[in-house]
Design a protein around this motif. Structure first.
Motif, PDB file in Angstrom:
ATOM      1  N   ASN A  14      11.123  25.506  60.098  1.00 33.57           N
ATOM      2  CA  ASN A  14      10.272  26.664  60.346  1.00 33.57           C
ATOM      3  C   ASN A  14      11.105  27.753  61.000  1.00 33.57           C
ATOM      4  O   ASN A  14      12.237  27.529  61.427  1.00 33.57           O
ATOM      5  CB  ASN A  14       9.080  26.305  61.232  1.00 33.57           C
ATOM      6  CG  ASN A  14       9.513  25.856  62.619  1.00 33.57           C
ATOM      7  OD1 ASN A  14      10.694  25.711  62.905  1.00 33.57           O
ATOM      8  ND2 ASN A  14       8.555  25.626  63.488  1.00 33.57           N
ATOM      9  N   ARG A  20      12.033  35.049  64.445  1.00 36.27           N
ATOM     10  CA  ARG A  20      10.822  35.869  64.412  1.00 36.27           C
ATOM     11  C   ARG A  20      10.984  37.140  65.244  1.00 36.27           C
ATOM     12  O   ARG A  20      10.522  38.218  64.850  1.00 36.27           O
ATOM     13  CB  ARG A  20       9.634  35.055  64.910  1.00 36.27           C
ATOM     14  CG  ARG A  20       9.170  33.996  63.911  1.00 36.27           C
ATOM     15  CD  ARG A  20       7.868  33.342  64.347  1.00 36.27           C
ATOM     16  NE  ARG A  20       8.074  32.416  65.449  1.00 36.27           N
ATOM     17  CZ  ARG A  20       7.099  31.930  66.206  1.00 36.27           C
ATOM     18  NH1 ARG A  20       5.855  32.334  66.017  1.00 36.27           N
ATOM     19  NH2 ARG A  20       7.361  31.067  67.169  1.00 36.27           N
ATOM     20  N   GLN A 193      -2.707  37.612  65.593  1.00 40.15           N
ATOM     21  CA  GLN A 193      -2.918  36.296  66.195  1.00 40.15           C
ATOM     22  C   GLN A 193      -4.409  36.013  66.345  1.00 40.15           C
ATOM     23  O   GLN A 193      -4.872  34.902  66.063  1.00 40.15           O
ATOM     24  CB  GLN A 193      -2.235  36.223  67.554  1.00 40.15           C
ATOM     25  CG  GLN A 193      -2.487  34.915  68.298  1.00 40.15           C
ATOM     26  CD  GLN A 193      -1.784  34.847  69.642  1.00 40.15           C
ATOM     27  OE1 GLN A 193      -0.662  35.313  69.784  1.00 40.15           O
ATOM     28  NE2 GLN A 193      -2.449  34.263  70.624  1.00 40.15           N
ATOM     29  N   ARG A 196      -5.912  35.105  62.910  1.00 45.46           N
ATOM     30  CA  ARG A 196      -5.484  33.786  62.432  1.00 45.46           C
ATOM     31  C   ARG A 196      -6.137  32.660  63.235  1.00 45.46           C
ATOM     32  O   ARG A 196      -6.353  31.566  62.719  1.00 45.46           O
ATOM     33  CB  ARG A 196      -3.964  33.677  62.501  1.00 45.46           C
ATOM     34  CG  ARG A 196      -3.233  34.645  61.581  1.00 45.46           C
ATOM     35  CD  ARG A 196      -1.734  34.466  61.684  1.00 45.46           C
ATOM     36  NE  ARG A 196      -1.316  33.204  61.092  1.00 45.46           N
ATOM     37  CZ  ARG A 196      -0.121  32.678  61.274  1.00 45.46           C
ATOM     38  NH1 ARG A 196       0.777  33.291  62.050  1.00 45.46           N
ATOM     39  NH2 ARG A 196       0.198  31.531  60.696  1.00 45.46           N
ATOM     40  N   ALA A 197      -6.462  32.941  64.485  1.00 48.50           N
ATOM     41  CA  ALA A 197      -7.078  31.916  65.337  1.00 48.50           C
ATOM     42  C   ALA A 197      -8.485  31.575  64.894  1.00 48.50           C
ATOM     43  O   ALA A 197      -9.017  30.518  65.272  1.00 48.50           O
ATOM     44  CB  ALA A 197      -7.082  32.385  66.789  1.00 48.50           C
ATOM     45  N   GLU A 199      -9.419  30.837  61.892  1.00 43.94           N
ATOM     46  CA  GLU A 199      -9.419  29.850  60.814  1.00 43.94           C
ATOM     47  C   GLU A 199      -9.666  28.451  61.397  1.00 43.94           C
ATOM     48  O   GLU A 199      -9.279  28.167  62.528  1.00 43.94           O
ATOM     49  CB  GLU A 199      -8.073  29.870  60.085  1.00 43.94           C
ATOM     50  CG  GLU A 199      -7.763  31.184  59.381  1.00 43.94           C
ATOM     51  CD  GLU A 199      -6.403  31.156  58.706  1.00 43.94           C
ATOM     52  OE1 GLU A 199      -5.780  30.071  58.666  1.00 43.94           O
ATOM     53  OE2 GLU A 199      -5.966  32.228  58.223  1.00 43.94           O
ATOM     54  N   GLN A 279       2.709  23.156  61.446  1.00 42.02           N
ATOM     55  CA  GLN A 279       1.530  23.867  60.971  1.00 42.02           C
ATOM     56  C   GLN A 279       1.882  25.332  60.729  1.00 42.02           C
ATOM     57  O   GLN A 279       2.440  25.993  61.605  1.00 42.02           O
ATOM     58  CB  GLN A 279       0.386  23.777  61.982  1.00 42.02           C
ATOM     59  CG  GLN A 279      -0.137  22.366  62.201  1.00 42.02           C
ATOM     60  CD  GLN A 279      -0.866  21.823  60.996  1.00 42.02           C
ATOM     61  OE1 GLN A 279      -1.591  22.548  60.309  1.00 42.02           O
ATOM     62  NE2 GLN A 279      -0.677  20.540  60.721  1.00 42.02           N
ATOM     63  N   ALA A 280       1.554  25.812  59.540  1.00 41.02           N
ATOM     64  CA  ALA A 280       1.822  27.223  59.231  1.00 41.02           C
ATOM     65  C   ALA A 280       1.041  28.149  60.155  1.00 41.02           C
ATOM     66  O   ALA A 280       1.493  29.252  60.477  1.00 41.02           O
ATOM     67  CB  ALA A 280       1.473  27.510  57.771  1.00 41.02           C
ATOM     68  N   ASN A 281      -0.126  27.693  60.587  1.00 42.17           N
ATOM     69  CA  ASN A 281      -0.957  28.489  61.495  1.00 42.17           C
ATOM     70  C   ASN A 281      -1.325  27.635  62.707  1.00 42.17           C
ATOM     71  O   ASN A 281      -2.267  26.843  62.667  1.00 42.17           O
ATOM     72  CB  ASN A 281      -2.220  28.965  60.785  1.00 42.17           C
ATOM     73  CG  ASN A 281      -3.092  29.849  61.672  1.00 42.17           C
ATOM     74  OD1 ASN A 281      -2.699  30.210  62.784  1.00 42.17           O
ATOM     75  ND2 ASN A 281      -4.269  30.197  61.179  1.00 42.17           N
ATOM     76  N   PHE A 283      -2.487  28.752  65.576  1.00 44.57           N
ATOM     77  CA  PHE A 283      -3.411  29.414  66.499  1.00 44.57           C
ATOM     78  C   PHE A 283      -4.804  28.781  66.558  1.00 44.57           C
ATOM     79  O   PHE A 283      -5.435  28.806  67.623  1.00 44.57           O
ATOM     80  CB  PHE A 283      -3.475  30.908  66.178  1.00 44.57           C
ATOM     81  CG  PHE A 283      -2.143  31.591  66.327  1.00 44.57           C
ATOM     82  CD1 PHE A 283      -1.554  31.713  67.570  1.00 44.57           C
ATOM     83  CD2 PHE A 283      -1.466  32.059  65.221  1.00 44.57           C
ATOM     84  CE1 PHE A 283      -0.310  32.315  67.712  1.00 44.57           C
ATOM     85  CE2 PHE A 283      -0.230  32.664  65.349  1.00 44.57           C
ATOM     86  CZ  PHE A 283       0.349  32.786  66.596  1.00 44.57           C
ATOM     87  N   GLU A 307       1.746  33.554  73.929  1.00 47.31           N
ATOM     88  CA  GLU A 307       0.717  33.402  72.897  1.00 47.31           C
ATOM     89  C   GLU A 307      -0.516  32.695  73.450  1.00 47.31           C
ATOM     90  O   GLU A 307      -1.651  33.059  73.113  1.00 47.31           O
ATOM     91  CB  GLU A 307       1.293  32.641  71.705  1.00 47.31           C
ATOM     92  CG  GLU A 307       2.305  33.451  70.906  1.00 47.31           C
ATOM     93  CD  GLU A 307       3.011  32.654  69.825  1.00 47.31           C
ATOM     94  OE1 GLU A 307       3.594  33.278  68.918  1.00 47.31           O
ATOM     95  OE2 GLU A 307       2.990  31.402  69.903  1.00 47.31           O
TER      96      GLU A 307
END
Length: 451
Positions: A14, A20, A193, A196-197, A199, A279-281, A283, A307
């Protein structure tokens, strides 16, 4: 303005925080300057970093190199010589790349790989260096020429030096003059962020009947300290508290999750720990928690800490490194010394027994985080400094340096030395790999399947 950005890793699993942060800086520079152009120099073979560059349509070239901070502090001579051939050949190729299309500035990301800094010094191009890690203290890397000499050379070859925290700036201040070193916090997109959280988590993060839900996001490794939280769960079990723990992240060693699971089972908390893998996401797993923890021995910055705070979570974090700049102990969260897992357990117990305290700290943490993403340590200030650096007088290596970089290749090509060195290196690697298979056959099989 043409800027070459140098990356140290393929990012096989990753994108790390260093990658990033660099990409966020480049995105901000593109957004603010229509004359800006970025070209990336990155490590081969292909990994997640190249995928990310291609998604954005950014130009790059890959080279085979390692670094001057390495995992082994006493590598065999065959290993040193084998990789020196790759490192110096790549340096020559990077020099040729700069001569074919001369950049206005070269920016090296992280202290690991110095090769483009050497190339810039041969060609006579200004150079800036972003230091984003301690190296030995956080990642267990060995400085081939020693810590002090490495930081002194970074300062010597750079017309601007940046760190990602005050703690890291102060650390290198033991070796170089840091009066002109600029701190740049990683840029985090709070709005993205938050979206995405919302989901649903890909895996159910916590079981039933728990008194506190705790999430830790980060690569599974000894240095990241997930084992400390498991130890704290064992202490809390003896105090009559059942704390659920969700660990989110890939792992350096294929069997590391097994060792964590066994530790949890030995402490009687095996059914309280969920390991999600990469995990791709991440959040939604943060959103599902009551509290989040940064249990690393030391972090240069502590991106996940910020975060967590942006997500409105009360936190517990190591008092060593950058997280101590982010968390106000006793106001937005708790700090603990990484050698004191009882203090970590005490902090979690306070949260478990006092939901109102959790809520108060979570609110304060989010407010503090929003202050931190709009501050003097911003990408905008870093970009202005980089623009000025492009007109600075560069450090120059003597003309013979190009010849020096060619010597390992000549040595490899002379009198059959190359095959002998390669065979010696392969034998050394095979002994290590076979030893690993004998000691941990299941882990070796999982590593091969993963590859």
């Amino acid at each position: 303005m043409l800027v070459y950005f140098v990356n140290h890793s393929t990012a096989p699993i990753n994108l790390g925080g260093a990658e990033r942060s660099m990409m966020a800086l480049v995105e901000d520079w593109y957004a603010s300057d229509p004359e800006f152009e970025a070209v990336f120099i990155t490590k081969a073979p292909r990994g997640k970093f190249v995928d990310a560059l291609e998604e954005r349509g950014w130009a790059y070239r890959s080279f085979r190199y390692r670094g001057w901070t390495i995992p082994n502090d006493t590598p065999p001579q065959s290993e040193i010589t084998f990789f020196a051939n790759d490192d110096y050949r790549s340096t020559l190729e990077i020099i040729e790349m700069m001569e074919q299309r001369r950049p206005d500035l070269v920016v090296t990301n992280t202290l690991v790989a110095p090769w483009a800094a050497f190339a810039a010094a041969v060609v006579g191009v200004p150079h800036a260096w972003f230091i984003r890690e301690f190296g030995d203290l956080d990642h267990g890397l060995a400085f081939q020429i020693g810590r002090e000499n490495t930081f002194q050379d970074i300062a010597l070859m750079s017309q601007a030096v940046f760190t990602n925290s005050i703690a890291l700036r102060d650390h290198i201040g033991a070796y170089i003059d840091v009066s002109d070193v600029q701190v740049v916090y990683p840029r985090i997109d709070a709005a993205a962020q938050k979206v995405r959280a919302t989901e649903p988590p890909a895996i159910r993060p916590f079981g039933d009947g728990i008194d506190l839900a705790v999430t830790v996001v980060g690569r599974l490794a000894d240095s990241k300290g997930q084992w400390r939280v498991i130890e704290a769960l064992g202490i809390l079990r003896e105090r009559g508290l059942r704390v659920g723990l969700c660990l989110v992240g890939g792992q350096e060693r294929p069997d590391y999750d097994v060792s964590l699971t066994r530790r949890a089972a030995r402490l009687g908390v095996g059914d309280q720990v969920v390991i999600t893998g990469e995990q791709a996401n991440p959040f939604p797993f943060i959103a599902a928690a009551d509290v989040c923890v940064t249990p690393s021995g030391i972090e240069a910055f502590g991106r996940t800490t910020l975060e967590y705070m942006l997500a409105g979570k009360a936190v517990v974090a190591s008092e060593l490194g950058g997280s101590a700049e982010l968390v106000s102990d006793g106001t937005t969260g708790f700090l603990f010394h990484p050698d004191d897992t009882t203090a970590l357990a005490d902090a979690l117990e306070r949260y478990a027994r006092d939901p109102e305290l959790r809520t108060a700290y979570a609110t304060a943490a989010e407010s503090r985080a929003r202050e931190l993403i709009d501050h003097e340590f911003s990408n905008a200030n870093a970009i202005e400094r980089l623009k000025r650096t492009a007109s600075a007088e560069p450090y120059r290596l003597p003309n013979i340096a190009r010849y020096w970089f060619s010597l390992p290749g000549h040595y490899f090509a002379t009198a059959g030395r190359g095959p002998r060195i390669t065979l010696s290196f392969i034998r050394t690697r095979l002994r290590g790999r076979l030893g690993a298979v004998v000691k941990r056959p299941l882990a070796a099989l999982r590593r091969r399947i993963a590859r």
